[in-house]
Design a protein around this motif. Sequence first.
Motif, PDB file in Angstrom:
ATOM      1  N   PRO A   1       0.815  -1.226   0.000  1.00 23.67           N
ATOM      2  CA  PRO A   1       0.000   0.000   0.000  1.00 23.67           C
ATOM      3  C   PRO A   1       0.844   1.270   0.000  1.00 23.67           C
ATOM      4  O   PRO A   1       0.466   2.268  -0.619  1.00 23.67           O
ATOM      5  CB  PRO A   1      -0.809  -0.130   1.294  1.00 23.67           C
ATOM      6  N   SER A   2       1.973   1.234   0.676  1.00 23.49           N
ATOM      7  CA  SER A   2       2.836   2.415   0.731  1.00 23.49           C
ATOM      8  C   SER A   2       3.441   2.753  -0.627  1.00 23.49           C
ATOM      9  O   SER A   2       3.888   3.881  -0.854  1.00 23.49           O
ATOM     10  CB  SER A   2       3.952   2.210   1.756  1.00 23.49           C
ATOM     11  N   ALA A   3       3.462   1.771  -1.518  1.00 21.61           N
ATOM     12  CA  ALA A   3       4.042   1.978  -2.847  1.00 21.61           C
ATOM     13  C   ALA A   3       3.020   2.452  -3.871  1.00 21.61           C
ATOM     14  O   ALA A   3       3.366   2.769  -5.005  1.00 21.61           O
ATOM     15  CB  ALA A   3       4.699   0.691  -3.341  1.00 21.61           C
ATOM     16  N   VAL A   4       1.745   2.497  -3.470  1.00 22.46           N
ATOM     17  CA  VAL A   4       0.686   2.932  -4.387  1.00 22.46           C
ATOM     18  C   VAL A   4       0.780   4.441  -4.594  1.00 22.46           C
ATOM     19  O   VAL A   4       0.837   5.210  -3.638  1.00 22.46           O
ATOM     20  CB  VAL A   4      -0.701   2.562  -3.816  1.00 22.46           C
ATOM     21  N   THR A   5       0.794   4.866  -5.846  1.00 23.50           N
ATOM     22  CA  THR A   5       0.873   6.291  -6.154  1.00 23.50           C
ATOM     23  C   THR A   5      -0.513   6.934  -6.064  1.00 23.50           C
ATOM     24  O   THR A   5      -1.535   6.245  -6.045  1.00 23.50           O
ATOM     25  CB  THR A   5       1.429   6.515  -7.565  1.00 23.50           C
ATOM     26  N   ASP A   6      -0.538   8.262  -6.029  1.00 21.97           N
ATOM     27  CA  ASP A   6      -1.820   8.974  -5.990  1.00 21.97           C
ATOM     28  C   ASP A   6      -2.649   8.664  -7.233  1.00 21.97           C
ATOM     29  O   ASP A   6      -3.871   8.530  -7.156  1.00 21.97           O
ATOM     30  CB  ASP A   6      -1.586  10.480  -5.887  1.00 21.97           C
ATOM     31  N   ALA A   7      -1.997   8.573  -8.369  1.00 26.34           N
ATOM     32  CA  ALA A   7      -2.705   8.273  -9.618  1.00 26.34           C
ATOM     33  C   ALA A   7      -3.313   6.875  -9.567  1.00 26.34           C
ATOM     34  O   ALA A   7      -4.449   6.666 -10.017  1.00 26.34           O
ATOM     35  CB  ALA A   7      -1.751   8.395 -10.801  1.00 26.34           C
ATOM     36  N   GLU A   8      -2.576   5.915  -9.030  1.00 19.18           N
ATOM     37  CA  GLU A   8      -3.087   4.543  -8.914  1.00 19.18           C
ATOM     38  C   GLU A   8      -4.248   4.480  -7.919  1.00 19.18           C
ATOM     39  O   GLU A   8      -5.238   3.775  -8.135  1.00 19.18           O
ATOM     40  CB  GLU A   8      -1.962   3.602  -8.496  1.00 19.18           C
ATOM     41  N   ARG A   9      -4.120   5.222  -6.826  1.00 26.30           N
ATOM     42  CA  ARG A   9      -5.196   5.266  -5.831  1.00 26.30           C
ATOM     43  C   ARG A   9      -6.474   5.806  -6.458  1.00 26.30           C
ATOM     44  O   ARG A   9      -7.554   5.255  -6.266  1.00 26.30           O
ATOM     45  CB  ARG A   9      -4.771   6.148  -4.657  1.00 26.30           C
ATOM     46  N   GLN A  10      -6.343   6.893  -7.219  1.00 19.28           N
ATOM     47  CA  GLN A  10      -7.497   7.511  -7.847  1.00 19.28           C
ATOM     48  C   GLN A  10      -8.098   6.599  -8.907  1.00 19.28           C
ATOM     49  O   GLN A  10      -9.317   6.534  -9.074  1.00 19.28           O
ATOM     50  CB  GLN A  10      -7.087   8.851  -8.483  1.00 19.28           C
ATOM     51  N   LYS A  11      -7.239   5.886  -9.588  1.00 20.70           N
ATOM     52  CA  LYS A  11      -7.654   5.009 -10.689  1.00 20.70           C
ATOM     53  C   LYS A  11      -8.624   3.929 -10.214  1.00 20.70           C
ATOM     54  O   LYS A  11      -9.607   3.603 -10.894  1.00 20.70           O
ATOM     55  CB  LYS A  11      -6.417   4.373 -11.327  1.00 20.70           C
ATOM     56  N   TYR A  12      -8.367   3.356  -9.023  1.00 18.25           N
ATOM     57  CA  TYR A  12      -9.178   2.243  -8.531  1.00 18.25           C
ATOM     58  C   TYR A  12     -10.102   2.641  -7.380  1.00 18.25           C
ATOM     59  O   TYR A  12     -10.690   1.780  -6.732  1.00 18.25           O
ATOM     60  CB  TYR A  12      -8.265   1.094  -8.098  1.00 18.25           C
ATOM     61  N   LYS A  13     -10.228   3.931  -7.146  1.00 21.65           N
ATOM     62  CA  LYS A  13     -11.067   4.410  -6.051  1.00 21.65           C
ATOM     63  C   LYS A  13     -12.527   4.039  -6.263  1.00 21.65           C
ATOM     64  O   LYS A  13     -13.252   3.756  -5.309  1.00 21.65           O
ATOM     65  CB  LYS A  13     -10.923   5.928  -5.920  1.00 21.65           C
ATOM     66  N   SER A  14     -12.976   4.010  -7.516  1.00 20.31           N
ATOM     67  CA  SER A  14     -14.380   3.698  -7.804  1.00 20.31           C
ATOM     68  C   SER A  14     -14.731   2.282  -7.372  1.00 20.31           C
ATOM     69  O   SER A  14     -15.845   2.025  -6.904  1.00 20.31           O
ATOM     70  CB  SER A  14     -14.674   3.879  -9.293  1.00 20.31           C
ATOM     71  N   ILE A  15     -13.787   1.347  -7.516  1.00 19.69           N
ATOM     72  CA  ILE A  15     -14.032  -0.020  -7.060  1.00 19.69           C
ATOM     73  C   ILE A  15     -14.137  -0.042  -5.544  1.00 19.69           C
ATOM     74  O   ILE A  15     -15.031  -0.669  -4.962  1.00 19.69           O
ATOM     75  CB  ILE A  15     -12.898  -0.964  -7.520  1.00 19.69           C
ATOM     76  N   SER A  16     -13.224   0.665  -4.895  1.00 19.76           N
ATOM     77  CA  SER A  16     -13.200   0.708  -3.440  1.00 19.76           C
ATOM     78  C   SER A  16     -14.492   1.289  -2.882  1.00 19.76           C
ATOM     79  O   SER A  16     -15.127   0.707  -1.992  1.00 19.76           O
ATOM     80  CB  SER A  16     -11.997   1.539  -2.970  1.00 19.76           C
ATOM     81  N   LEU A  17     -14.923   2.425  -3.425  1.00 25.79           N
ATOM     82  CA  LEU A  17     -16.150   3.057  -2.933  1.00 25.79           C
ATOM     83  C   LEU A  17     -17.362   2.169  -3.191  1.00 25.79           C
ATOM     84  O   LEU A  17     -18.253   2.054  -2.340  1.00 25.79           O
ATOM     85  CB  LEU A  17     -16.343   4.418  -3.612  1.00 25.79           C
ATOM     86  N   GLY A  18     -17.413   1.556  -4.368  1.00 30.02           N
ATOM     87  CA  GLY A  18     -18.530   0.665  -4.689  1.00 30.02           C
ATOM     88  C   GLY A  18     -18.628  -0.475  -3.699  1.00 30.02           C
ATOM     89  O   GLY A  18     -19.718  -0.832  -3.233  1.00 30.02           O
ATOM     90  N   TYR A  19     -17.477  -1.025  -3.334  1.00 32.93           N
ATOM     91  CA  TYR A  19     -17.463  -2.140  -2.387  1.00 32.93           C
ATOM     92  C   TYR A  19     -17.918  -1.690  -1.006  1.00 32.93           C
ATOM     93  O   TYR A  19     -18.776  -2.325  -0.381  1.00 32.93           O
ATOM     94  CB  TYR A  19     -16.060  -2.735  -2.303  1.00 32.93           C
ATOM     95  N   TRP A  20     -17.361  -0.583  -0.516  1.00 34.59           N
ATOM     96  CA  TRP A  20     -17.663  -0.143   0.842  1.00 34.59           C
ATOM     97  C   TRP A  20     -19.109   0.293   1.005  1.00 34.59           C
ATOM     98  O   TRP A  20     -19.643   0.270   2.111  1.00 34.59           O
ATOM     99  CB  TRP A  20     -16.712   0.977   1.260  1.00 34.59           C
ATOM    100  N   TYR A  21     -19.754   0.679  -0.103  1.00 30.47           N
ATOM    101  CA  TYR A  21     -21.148   1.084   0.003  1.00 30.47           C
ATOM    102  C   TYR A  21     -22.104   0.003  -0.459  1.00 30.47           C
ATOM    103  O   TYR A  21     -23.274   0.268  -0.734  1.00 30.47           O
ATOM    104  CB  TYR A  21     -21.376   2.385  -0.764  1.00 30.47           C
ATOM    105  N   GLY A  22     -21.599  -1.235  -0.526  1.00 32.82           N
ATOM    106  CA  GLY A  22     -22.456  -2.385  -0.735  1.00 32.82           C
ATOM    107  C   GLY A  22     -23.101  -2.482  -2.094  1.00 32.82           C
ATOM    108  O   GLY A  22     -24.202  -3.031  -2.232  1.00 32.82           O
ATOM    109  N   MET A  23     -22.427  -1.999  -3.141  1.00 37.47           N
ATOM    110  CA  MET A  23     -23.023  -2.028  -4.471  1.00 37.47           C
ATOM    111  C   MET A  23     -23.099  -3.443  -5.044  1.00 37.47           C
ATOM    112  O   MET A  23     -23.946  -3.730  -5.878  1.00 37.47           O
ATOM    113  CB  MET A  23     -22.223  -1.141  -5.429  1.00 37.47           C
ATOM    114  N   GLY A  24     -22.195  -4.324  -4.614  1.00 36.06           N
ATOM    115  CA  GLY A  24     -22.160  -5.657  -5.187  1.00 36.06           C
ATOM    116  C   GLY A  24     -21.378  -5.661  -6.488  1.00 36.06           C
ATOM    117  O   GLY A  24     -21.066  -4.613  -7.061  1.00 36.06           O
TER     118      GLY A  24
END
Length: 313
Positions: free
Chosen positions: A196-219
């Motif tokens: 996780p410490s090696a993840v860049t800001d661009a990489e974090r932003q790139k996959y943020k939509s998956i993370s948010l979808g998961y945490w809000y129970g989208m399935g």
Amino acid sequence: IIQQLNSIGLPLDIGDVEKIRNQYLEFQYEWADKIYSLVTYKFDLGKKDQIEAAFKREGFAVGKRTNVIVLDGLTRKGSNLAALIKRYRQLQRIASNGQSLINYYDQFLGKLNPVWHQNKALTGRILSEGPCISNISKPYRDAIREDGYHFIYFDFRNFELRIQASLAEDPVLIEMFNNNFDLHSFTASLILDKAPSAVTDAERQKYKSISLGYWYGMGVEGIVNRTGLQRNFVKNITDTLDQKFQILRSRVSSFEKEAREKGYAETPWGRRMYKDAQRGHWAHLAQATSADYFKYILAQVVEKLPELIISES
């Protein structure tokens, strides 16, 4: 507080707003010319079928949507057009936002007079209409001012995600937050197979939509529809997250089932939100709980504000 907001309004320097809007209109036109130069002809940038045709000439298919997630995906695949259209839309949105402020401006009073609501949103989030203040683009914020008054910005980083951890009583997730762990970086690290410490800001932003979808129970299906990513790819990531946060996932599943049977979700304070749906109750619970916390914090700030102003002087 809501009554005060509705009676005071927001003083606005309309001259500054017009200058900023005109500047971004020029940027918007410049970016449109860049798009036309790339595709070698002019087309309507507001028509999906014409945008789709332009991408087809470039060698890419867009599917049902051309939202920012789809454009980011096309950019990663090598589309120069996608990056230009994304920037054009950003500039267009800022210019349009300025026009909205001009339309709502009360020339007689020299201010905006938005109507604030405490409970109009299902989650209880405070919102305003005519215009919606939370949608004011950053370039215009300095134009809303009056001598002796200041804006206070609240940055609740991962606020709703932390509330989810507390509601679910997931010790793994709570420990991560207690150590200031960033969940979006963690999700990206699983996808990229790196620390996780090696993840860049661009990489974090790139996959943020998956993370948010998961945490809000989208399935899985919900995330696929939102992002346009392959189903197997999304499924592998969500399965890995399920293993990591088993208590959270179990709590979400049981809560969704219970709320679906009752027809509503209920906050820790007993406030109910009625919704006839198959899923999404947990997301409403997190959002409603955070809205209640925010109202409590806002009340505390307003109560102490005179002391803060005196101490600053």
